[in-house]
Design an enzyme around this catalytic site. Structure first.
Site, PDB file in Angstrom:
ATOM      1  CB  VAL A  76     -37.402 -72.994  47.674  1.00 60.61           C
ATOM      2  CG1 VAL A  76     -38.256 -71.855  47.175  1.00 60.61           C
ATOM      3  CG2 VAL A  76     -36.716 -72.647  48.995  1.00 60.61           C
ATOM      4  CB  SER A 154     -24.621 -63.672  52.112  1.00 65.41           C
ATOM      5  OG  SER A 154     -24.058 -63.110  53.281  1.00 65.41           O
ATOM      6  CE1 TYR A 167     -27.421 -67.198  55.102  1.00 64.77           C
ATOM      7  CE2 TYR A 167     -25.434 -65.860  55.044  1.00 64.77           C
ATOM      8  CZ  TYR A 167     -26.807 -65.978  54.870  1.00 64.77           C
ATOM      9  OH  TYR A 167     -27.540 -64.897  54.468  1.00 64.77           O
ATOM     10  CB  ALA A 169     -20.433 -73.944  52.170  1.00 67.70           C
ATOM     11  CB  ALA A 170     -25.415 -72.287  51.276  1.00 59.89           C
ATOM     12  CE  LYS A 171     -27.539 -66.766  51.396  1.00 61.89           C
ATOM     13  NZ  LYS A 171     -28.799 -66.558  50.673  1.00 61.89           N
TER      14      LYS A 171
HETATM   15  P1  NAP Z   1     -36.012 -63.546  56.789  1.00 59.01           P
HETATM   16  O1  NAP Z   1     -36.530 -62.249  57.307  1.00 59.01           O
HETATM   17  O2  NAP Z   1     -35.711 -64.652  57.750  1.00 59.01           O
HETATM   18  O3  NAP Z   1     -37.007 -64.058  55.632  1.00 59.01           O
HETATM   19  C1  NAP Z   1     -36.740 -65.256  54.952  1.00 59.01           C
HETATM   20  C2  NAP Z   1     -38.017 -65.740  54.309  1.00 59.01           C
HETATM   21  O4  NAP Z   1     -37.730 -66.986  53.617  1.00 59.01           O
HETATM   22  C3  NAP Z   1     -39.105 -66.033  55.328  1.00 59.01           C
HETATM   23  O5  NAP Z   1     -40.346 -65.557  54.861  1.00 59.01           O
HETATM   24  C4  NAP Z   1     -39.070 -67.551  55.422  1.00 59.01           C
HETATM   25  O6  NAP Z   1     -40.297 -68.140  55.825  1.00 59.01           O
HETATM   26  C5  NAP Z   1     -38.744 -67.918  53.982  1.00 59.01           C
HETATM   27  N1  NAP Z   1     -38.281 -69.304  53.864  1.00 59.01           N
HETATM   28  C6  NAP Z   1     -37.478 -69.997  54.708  1.00 59.01           C
HETATM   29  N2  NAP Z   1     -37.329 -71.266  54.280  1.00 59.01           N
HETATM   30  C7  NAP Z   1     -38.056 -71.374  53.134  1.00 59.01           C
HETATM   31  C8  NAP Z   1     -38.341 -72.447  52.256  1.00 59.01           C
HETATM   32  N3  NAP Z   1     -37.821 -73.687  52.432  1.00 59.01           N
HETATM   33  N4  NAP Z   1     -39.136 -72.217  51.176  1.00 59.01           N
HETATM   34  C9  NAP Z   1     -39.678 -70.991  50.975  1.00 59.01           C
HETATM   35  N5  NAP Z   1     -39.480 -69.939  51.808  1.00 59.01           N
HETATM   36  C10 NAP Z   1     -38.670 -70.126  52.876  1.00 59.01           C
HETATM   37  O7  NAP Z   1     -34.643 -63.326  55.986  1.00 59.01           O
HETATM   38  P2  NAP Z   1     -34.104 -62.043  55.184  1.00 59.01           P
HETATM   39  O8  NAP Z   1     -33.154 -61.345  56.060  1.00 59.01           O
HETATM   40  O9  NAP Z   1     -35.230 -61.320  54.554  1.00 59.01           O
HETATM   41  O10 NAP Z   1     -33.239 -62.802  54.080  1.00 59.01           O
HETATM   42  C11 NAP Z   1     -33.634 -62.939  52.724  1.00 59.01           C
HETATM   43  C12 NAP Z   1     -32.426 -63.428  51.922  1.00 59.01           C
HETATM   44  O11 NAP Z   1     -31.355 -62.491  52.081  1.00 59.01           O
HETATM   45  C13 NAP Z   1     -31.888 -64.778  52.412  1.00 59.01           C
HETATM   46  O12 NAP Z   1     -31.454 -65.541  51.301  1.00 59.01           O
HETATM   47  C14 NAP Z   1     -30.687 -64.390  53.253  1.00 59.01           C
HETATM   48  O13 NAP Z   1     -29.736 -65.410  53.339  1.00 59.01           O
HETATM   49  C15 NAP Z   1     -30.190 -63.180  52.495  1.00 59.01           C
HETATM   50  N6  NAP Z   1     -29.344 -62.292  53.302  1.00 59.01           N
HETATM   51  C16 NAP Z   1     -29.829 -61.632  54.386  1.00 59.01           C
HETATM   52  C17 NAP Z   1     -28.971 -60.823  55.123  1.00 59.01           C
HETATM   53  C18 NAP Z   1     -29.439 -60.050  56.333  1.00 59.01           C
HETATM   54  O14 NAP Z   1     -28.588 -59.392  56.981  1.00 59.01           O
HETATM   55  N7  NAP Z   1     -30.702 -60.063  56.690  1.00 59.01           N
HETATM   56  C19 NAP Z   1     -27.627 -60.689  54.742  1.00 59.01           C
HETATM   57  C20 NAP Z   1     -27.174 -61.381  53.638  1.00 59.01           C
HETATM   58  C21 NAP Z   1     -28.037 -62.180  52.912  1.00 59.01           C
HETATM   59  P3  NAP Z   1     -40.635 -68.290  57.415  1.00 59.01           P
HETATM   60  O15 NAP Z   1     -41.446 -67.076  57.757  1.00 59.01           O
HETATM   61  O16 NAP Z   1     -41.425 -69.554  57.520  1.00 59.01           O
HETATM   62  O17 NAP Z   1     -39.358 -68.367  58.165  1.00 59.01           O
END
Ligand code: NAP
Length: 258
Positions: A76, A154, A167, A169-171
């Site tokens: 992305v 987030s 993070y 700033a981005a969110k």
């Molecule tokens: P995750 O388990 O690390 O999964 C993130 C996914 O995004 C992975 O499959 C990763 O691929 C993929 N990704 C990374 N860079 C990418 C790119 N440039 N293009 C396309 N795909 C890419 O994270 P998650 O916890 O499910 O988080 C999902 C969303 O929720 C994120 O936006 C995160 O910031 C947000 N969030 C999570 C939490 C939390 O507590 N977990 C809290 C607040 C917000 P790879 O397998 O190659 O790494």
């Protein structure tokens, strides 16, 4: 015997029937759970991820379970890759009804120790990506005069967090993007909302030290980490056809506001 369970009508179960949904970063974690929830609601789902193995594997597994899926590898942060994703989806299914900007990374550090590379990687992946993918998808949704965009922000983007200046700033930026796209596209029947997760049990949080996890958990009023399904439920609400809501940010955080 009485029961408190209301029967679920079939039209409620299949509220996304035949809708085409793209979920970025859906090879694993929260993105995969959103994909599963959308498939249960009757949608056709594009599993998209930078990681070719998890992307194709997840698309296959969910297809084997009876879902209509399409796996498209996409980074992305790269405009060419995003354009190729949108082209592949419109070629296969002719429309795009729902976009979930979910792909995200962390590169945590205190501001004084943070390198330019850590700052830029998080801004590119968590914010600029949503600009690129939304812009490409809005061209298709505009012609349809309908669409739903849901950005995964987030709690950190609302309240800030130690060691996460990039993070946060981005969110935060993603929330500004959400509110602005909502204003610019309401007249075309396209809504744009954000879900702001708190502390969710995925690989992203598994890499934190145990004392940090316990410290955060002690501040969660509901007393547990969130699950990816908790986030998927909120996303499903915004994706539904009846949601008279746009420009909104819903924190799904078990009450963790500071
Ligand atoms: P995750 O388990 O690390 O999964 C993130 C996914 O995004 C992975 O499959 C990763 O691929 C993929 N990704 C990374 N860079 C990418 C790119 N440039 N293009 C396309 N795909 C890419 O994270 P998650 O916890 O499910 O988080 C999902 C969303 O929720 C994120 O936006 C995160 O910031 C947000 N969030 C999570 C939490 C939390 O507590 N977990 C809290 C607040 C917000 P790879 O397998 O190659 O790494």
């Amino acid at each position: 015997m009485t029961t408190n369970t209301m029967p679920v009508r079939e039209d409620e179960q299949l509220k996304l029937k035949d809708q085409v949904a793209i979920i970025t970063g859906s090879g694993r974690g929260i993105g995969r759970s959103i994909a599963e929830a959308f498939l249960r609601a009757g949608a056709k789902v594009v599993i998209s991820d930078i990681n070719q193995d998890t992307c194709n594997q997840t698309a296959k597994e969910l297809k084997d379970q009876g879902g209509e899926t399409l796996g498209v590898v996409c980074d992305v942060t790269k405009s060419e890759s995003v354009d190729a994703l949108v082209a592949a989806v419109t070629k296969e299914w002719g429309r795009i009804d729902i976009l979930v900007n979910n792909a995200g990374i962390t590169r945590d550090n205190l501001i004084m120790r943070m390198g330019d590379d850590e700052w830029q990687a998080v801004i590119d992946t968590n914010l600029t990506s949503a600009f690129k993918v939304s812009k490409a998808v809005l061209k298709v949704m505009s012609k349809q005069r309908s669409g739903r965009i849901i950005n995964i922000a987030s709690t950190t983007g609302v309240h800030g967090n130690f060691g996460q200046v990039n993070y946060a700033a981005a969110k935060s930026g993603l929330i500004g993007l959400t509110k602005t796209v909502a204003l610019e596209y309401a007249s075309r029947n396209i809504t744009c909302n954000a879900v702001a997760p708190g502390f969710i049990d995925t690989d992203m949080t598994k890499k934190l030290k145990e004392e940090i996890i316990n410290g955060i958990l002690s501040r969660v009023p509901l007393g547990r980490m969130g699950t990816p399904d908790d986030i998927a439920n909120a996303v499903l609400f915004f994706a539904g056809p009846g949601a008279y809501v746009t420009g909104q940010v819903l924190e799904v955080n078990g009450g963790l506001y500071t």
